[in-house]
Design a protein around this motif. Sequence first.
Motif, PDB file in Angstrom:
ATOM      1  N   ILE A  46       0.843  -1.206   0.000  1.00  0.00           N
ATOM      2  CA  ILE A  46       0.000   0.000   0.000  1.00  0.00           C
ATOM      3  C   ILE A  46       0.875   1.252   0.000  1.00  0.00           C
ATOM      4  CG2 ILE A  46      -1.647   1.324   1.396  1.00  0.00           C
ATOM      5  CD1 ILE A  46      -2.896  -1.425   2.198  1.00  0.00           C
ATOM      6  N   LYS A  47       1.924   1.232   0.811  1.00  0.00           N
ATOM      7  CA  LYS A  47       2.816   2.398   0.844  1.00  0.00           C
ATOM      8  C   LYS A  47       3.490   2.610  -0.508  1.00  0.00           C
ATOM      9  CE  LYS A  47       3.823   2.196   5.784  1.00  0.00           C
ATOM     10  NZ  LYS A  47       4.724   1.566   6.766  1.00  0.00           N
ATOM     11  N   PHE A  48       3.901   1.515  -1.096  1.00  0.00           N
ATOM     12  CA  PHE A  48       4.522   1.594  -2.419  1.00  0.00           C
ATOM     13  C   PHE A  48       3.533   2.169  -3.446  1.00  0.00           C
ATOM     14  CE2 PHE A  48       4.859  -0.451  -6.589  1.00  0.00           C
ATOM     15  CZ  PHE A  48       6.131  -0.058  -6.977  1.00  0.00           C
ATOM     16  N   ALA A  49       2.297   1.680  -3.413  1.00  0.00           N
ATOM     17  CA  ALA A  49       1.284   2.155  -4.365  1.00  0.00           C
ATOM     18  C   ALA A  49       1.010   3.642  -4.140  1.00  0.00           C
ATOM     19  CB  ALA A  49      -0.001   1.339  -4.210  1.00  0.00           C
ATOM     20  N   HIS A  50       0.997   4.050  -2.884  1.00  0.00           N
ATOM     21  CA  HIS A  50       0.751   5.461  -2.579  1.00  0.00           C
ATOM     22  C   HIS A  50       1.887   6.328  -3.100  1.00  0.00           C
ATOM     23  CE1 HIS A  50       0.658   9.162  -0.141  1.00  0.00           C
ATOM     24  NE2 HIS A  50      -0.648   9.032  -0.338  1.00  0.00           N
ATOM     25  N   LYS A  51       3.092   5.885  -2.847  1.00  0.00           N
ATOM     26  CA  LYS A  51       4.267   6.640  -3.286  1.00  0.00           C
ATOM     27  C   LYS A  51       4.250   6.868  -4.795  1.00  0.00           C
ATOM     28  CE  LYS A  51       9.301   6.055  -3.575  1.00  0.00           C
ATOM     29  NZ  LYS A  51      10.355   5.044  -3.430  1.00  0.00           N
ATOM     30  N   HIS A  52       3.802   5.852  -5.532  1.00  0.00           N
ATOM     31  CA  HIS A  52       3.848   5.947  -6.995  1.00  0.00           C
ATOM     32  C   HIS A  52       2.482   6.259  -7.605  1.00  0.00           C
ATOM     33  CE1 HIS A  52       8.041   4.748  -7.330  1.00  0.00           C
ATOM     34  NE2 HIS A  52       7.803   3.853  -6.376  1.00  0.00           N
ATOM     35  N   ASN A  53       1.525   6.613  -6.742  1.00  0.00           N
ATOM     36  CA  ASN A  53       0.212   7.029  -7.230  1.00  0.00           C
ATOM     37  C   ASN A  53      -0.445   5.950  -8.097  1.00  0.00           C
ATOM     38  OD1 ASN A  53      -1.800   8.942  -7.183  1.00  0.00           O
ATOM     39  ND2 ASN A  53      -1.101   9.944  -9.065  1.00  0.00           N
ATOM     40  N   LEU A  54      -0.465   4.744  -7.580  1.00  0.00           N
ATOM     41  CA  LEU A  54      -1.026   3.617  -8.334  1.00  0.00           C
ATOM     42  C   LEU A  54      -2.408   3.238  -7.814  1.00  0.00           C
ATOM     43  CD1 LEU A  54       2.142   1.311  -8.395  1.00  0.00           C
ATOM     44  CD2 LEU A  54       1.341   2.829 -10.236  1.00  0.00           C
ATOM     45  N   PHE A  55      -3.276   2.903  -8.723  1.00  0.00           N
ATOM     46  CA  PHE A  55      -4.593   2.356  -8.399  1.00  0.00           C
ATOM     47  C   PHE A  55      -4.366   0.915  -7.932  1.00  0.00           C
ATOM     48  CE2 PHE A  55      -8.837   0.859  -8.814  1.00  0.00           C
ATOM     49  CZ  PHE A  55      -9.687   1.938  -9.025  1.00  0.00           C
ATOM     50  N   LEU A  56      -4.982   0.545  -6.821  1.00  0.00           N
ATOM     51  CA  LEU A  56      -4.792  -0.801  -6.264  1.00  0.00           C
ATOM     52  C   LEU A  56      -5.893  -1.749  -6.741  1.00  0.00           C
ATOM     53  CD1 LEU A  56      -3.879  -0.026  -2.556  1.00  0.00           C
ATOM     54  CD2 LEU A  56      -2.651  -1.684  -3.967  1.00  0.00           C
ATOM     55  N   LEU A  57      -5.501  -2.858  -7.342  1.00  0.00           N
ATOM     56  CA  LEU A  57      -6.455  -3.916  -7.674  1.00  0.00           C
ATOM     57  C   LEU A  57      -6.114  -5.134  -6.821  1.00  0.00           C
ATOM     58  CD1 LEU A  57      -6.023  -2.274 -10.580  1.00  0.00           C
ATOM     59  CD2 LEU A  57      -7.561  -4.061 -11.360  1.00  0.00           C
ATOM     60  N   ALA A  58      -6.997  -5.454  -5.894  1.00  0.00           N
ATOM     61  CA  ALA A  58      -6.756  -6.586  -5.001  1.00  0.00           C
ATOM     62  C   ALA A  58      -7.647  -7.748  -5.418  1.00  0.00           C
ATOM     63  CB  ALA A  58      -7.037  -6.179  -3.556  1.00  0.00           C
ATOM     64  N   ASP A  59      -7.021  -8.764  -5.970  1.00  0.00           N
ATOM     65  CA  ASP A  59      -7.752  -9.966  -6.402  1.00  0.00           C
ATOM     66  C   ASP A  59      -7.830 -10.880  -5.183  1.00  0.00           C
ATOM     67  OD1 ASP A  59      -8.403 -12.503  -7.365  1.00  0.00           O
ATOM     68  OD2 ASP A  59      -7.331 -12.218  -9.257  1.00  0.00           O
ATOM     69  N   GLU A  60      -8.995 -10.860  -4.535  1.00  0.00           N
ATOM     70  CA  GLU A  60      -9.143 -11.573  -3.261  1.00  0.00           C
ATOM     71  C   GLU A  60     -10.183 -12.689  -3.371  1.00  0.00           C
ATOM     72  OE1 GLU A  60      -7.668  -7.928  -0.387  1.00  0.00           O
ATOM     73  OE2 GLU A  60      -9.827  -8.028  -0.795  1.00  0.00           O
TER      74      GLU A  60
END
Lengths: 522, 522
Positions: free
Chosen positions: A286-300
């Motif tokens: 999550i921190k990595f995604a935030h740093k790089h402004n990435l949309f998170l897709l969680a395949d759960e």
Amino acid sequence: MSALRLLTHPLGREVTGGVVKTSLNRFSAQCTSVAARKLSTHMSCQKCLTLDNLNPNIKVMEYAVRGPLVIRAAEIEKELKEGKKKPFKEVVRANIGDCHAVGQIPITFIRHVLALCAYPELLKDPKFPEDAKAHARTILQGCRGGSVGSYSDSPGIEIIRRHVAEYITRRDGIPANFEDVMLSDGASNAIKVILKLLICECEGKKPGVLIPIPQYPLYSASLAEFDMEQIGYYLDEDSNWSLKTEELERAISVGKTKSTPRAIVVINPGNPTGQVLERKNIEDIIKFAHKHNLFLLADEVYQDNVYAPGSAFHSFKKVLIEMGAPYNEMELASFMSCSKGYMGECGIRGGYSEVINLEPEVKKMLNKCISAMLCPNTIGQATIDCVVNPPKEGDPSYATFIKEKQGVLSSLAERARMVTETFNSVEGMSCNTVQGAMYAFPRIHLPQKAIDKAKSLNQDPSVFYAFQLLEETGICIVPGSGFGQVEGTYHFRTTILPQPEQLKSMLKTFKTFHQKFVQEYK
Amino acid sequence: MSALRLLTHPLGREVTGGVVKTSLNRFSAQCTSVAARKLSTHMSCQKCLTLDNLNPNIKVMEYAVRGPLVIRAAEIEKELKEGKKKPFKEVVRANIGDCHAVGQIPITFIRHVLALCAYPELLKDPKFPEDAKAHARTILQGCRGGSVGSYSDSPGIEIIRRHVAEYITRRDGIPANFEDVMLSDGASNAIKVILKLLICECEGKKPGVLIPIPQYPLYSASLAEFDMEQIGYYLDEDSNWSLKTEELERAISVGKTKSTPRAIVVINPGNPTGQVLERKNIEDIIKFAHKHNLFLLADEVYQDNVYAPGSAFHSFKKVLIEMGAPYNEMELASFMSCSKGYMGECGIRGGYSEVINLEPEVKKMLNKCISAMLCPNTIGQATIDCVVNPPKEGDPSYATFIKEKQGVLSSLAERARMVTETFNSVEGMSCNTVQGAMYAFPRIHLPQKAIDKAKSLNQDPSVFYAFQLLEETGICIVPGSGFGQVEGTYHFRTTILPQPEQLKSMLKTFKTFHQKFVQEYK
């Protein structure tokens, strides 16, 4: 029209004496490639749709789970039926997470509700338990005209979306909003819709999406179809397929040379790798995604499939919200399906996604985008309703439901253990613990001669291995190359789904095959 | 993070005292448009997905059948429930071909089979007729593990594809091959798959697709999504919405300036226009398509819905094959659905397409393309099976089946007549005969003042008219602009689906509204 075309007449009639003449008008109208302009031997140019002018993205797309190996498996099944002699009696389909196909019994409560929804006359039948009836009545009341034959709203039947939100709230201990919930035909469709929103050229570069390697091929196939850049980050096999931030950073910096990274996909529990991510690992992502402004897709979709002692499922939603600002405002889409878990209702095609923190204007676009697809199938929606709103203690269906659910899950846990142990007992194989999901992804250490042989056939050694296995034992698995693997390493994915006795026998056969194979190419 | 974002916290908690700080890293990472770089009032740039970097094709896409008018209709329904006073008691949804939603009763045979497939224990129940049981058994035998919960092959369950081929063979008197049949979740998905294959830039030009105007908005929406050029050809309102070759030629020559035309879509019976094409007209279209090397897409989902005396359904497949060489080798995809006809099972999402004369290599690509979507939902497949393989004379379900089927179709024929006649009896309205399908597309002659008023509101006059109708009467229709209409003409689409009494009352209210509207703007 050429004789050749006449001979391949769609009705299968043999046509003789057809006049060979070439319609030059049709020819010159559309063919642009030099190769196509030539009178090639297969006369492809006379059709308006040829390999030369077919969507180039479809041409490069691959979907290994249903690829050439599976096609060959179906042929072998036909050969066996026709009485052809083989060193085995049946094909074991360990290539796909298709629970009912290999003997898992449907959950009675779900099927009660589906039958009641399909044929409401059964509501009068005393053989059906009252809670299943109440459940079906609620669903039918949510359908226009009281029929599952009417279209629902595009994001799904409202009462079912509300039940999904309540389920997520219970699961995470964090309120969920039904307006963030979108029902879908399985998870695949919803994943594609979210990816589709992200297609946008940025400073002349393609949009890029980080996906795990090994990955589930829906992602590589969809990215190819959408002409988005696949940015692979490697899962660390040495630490049970966990995600390392350094590897994510390496991957994104490579990705940035060719694309604008826009999103990251995480599959947890893992497919094909069977790991269950630790909370700390999720926080890092999550921190990595935030740093790089990435949309998170969680395949759960495997959230119910956690077996290993000490492992637990943590939803991205829960972790992200609990991390507080600024993380709790990140855009996240989480996907769930009725195809996996303990229900395994793959053919019904039910799924949902929870999409949070979207810009209101973007949410409107998402709603518009799904509206053109009318609605997810209502029986799939009803199935999801059963999954998120199962019988409660005291309900007439409760005892059977719990028995069936726990029966499936504990048997799967046992099979996960059996698979891990067996593969680790074979020389030249190693297999991380199957902590969750429905697959093992063992590494095979192949002799150089086998690798050379494969390369001489222009095959990845894992493909060569899988074909040999299929032809000699009838066991159908998916080669590691279909999911991606570190250069120079070889794997395969097998499901843990065959019923215990069949699985035991399959593993025994597999072991013997592997030893023989290694011996042969030593 | 800004205070504004904190205030729109997803959990709806009121957050106060949030520190206003802007994460400049995230800001500068991705926003490329100047507008977006600015600190705009809605702070859109802090999200990774904004209107500025959202898929531009999704932004321009429209889907009128579920557009703003329908959203307003849902709001009005809620207002009525909350007790808000209106000049009407209920919303009449005449905007969408959603049969069961407006009171059509499901076909018992279909629902018997679906319940039996969903819950095979019912095979022991003497209340279910033997032919429905035999039918369900055949389907279940076609499912792996005998369960509709297992994935089918991507093109569908083989025995059902064979039944479809037999149905087409009976319908046309021309052999059909089951390998040309592909089952799908409704027709829409199959249509999109075929269009997708045709995406290919040619000599620097977009691929173009000819579609009728007025058209069913699935086509305009899909072409927008795929960034394909929409080449509209006008149906001739003066000759009951027939297709004229001269108009097709005009359209394609305009289309060629901007695109490479690759395909033509024909909807027969027509949506939204309700015409049934004559055989001669179909032959002309086929010749035109051959001349210009176009892939034929025949949307034939209303093939059971033919009402007018003298009208008959001719499939493109039959006409094309009977025309002989060179036409009988043209590529054609024909689409069918369980959502329309007499069954109206919209929510179930079942459909099939027959795709003939494909290049073998292209067919492989088509199969690969659908494999990544796993499979169409099995209950929808079972429904299609009932449609193509209904009870036969002598079967226990036959009498009821025929009674129900003919009951629906003859009532629809009566309603088609009623709608045509009523609209033609209103001054300032004219309506072509509803020969088939489920819609009328009357022309409204609006007073100049109404047109000016609409334009002052930046609305198409047909949209303005439709909103007025909705607010004053509760009748929800779709404005002509959603389908396309000749410049300066105004229309609307209404279904003929409300039950006879409701339809009669709706038409009466509509007539009164129109007279008042014209009076008001005279």
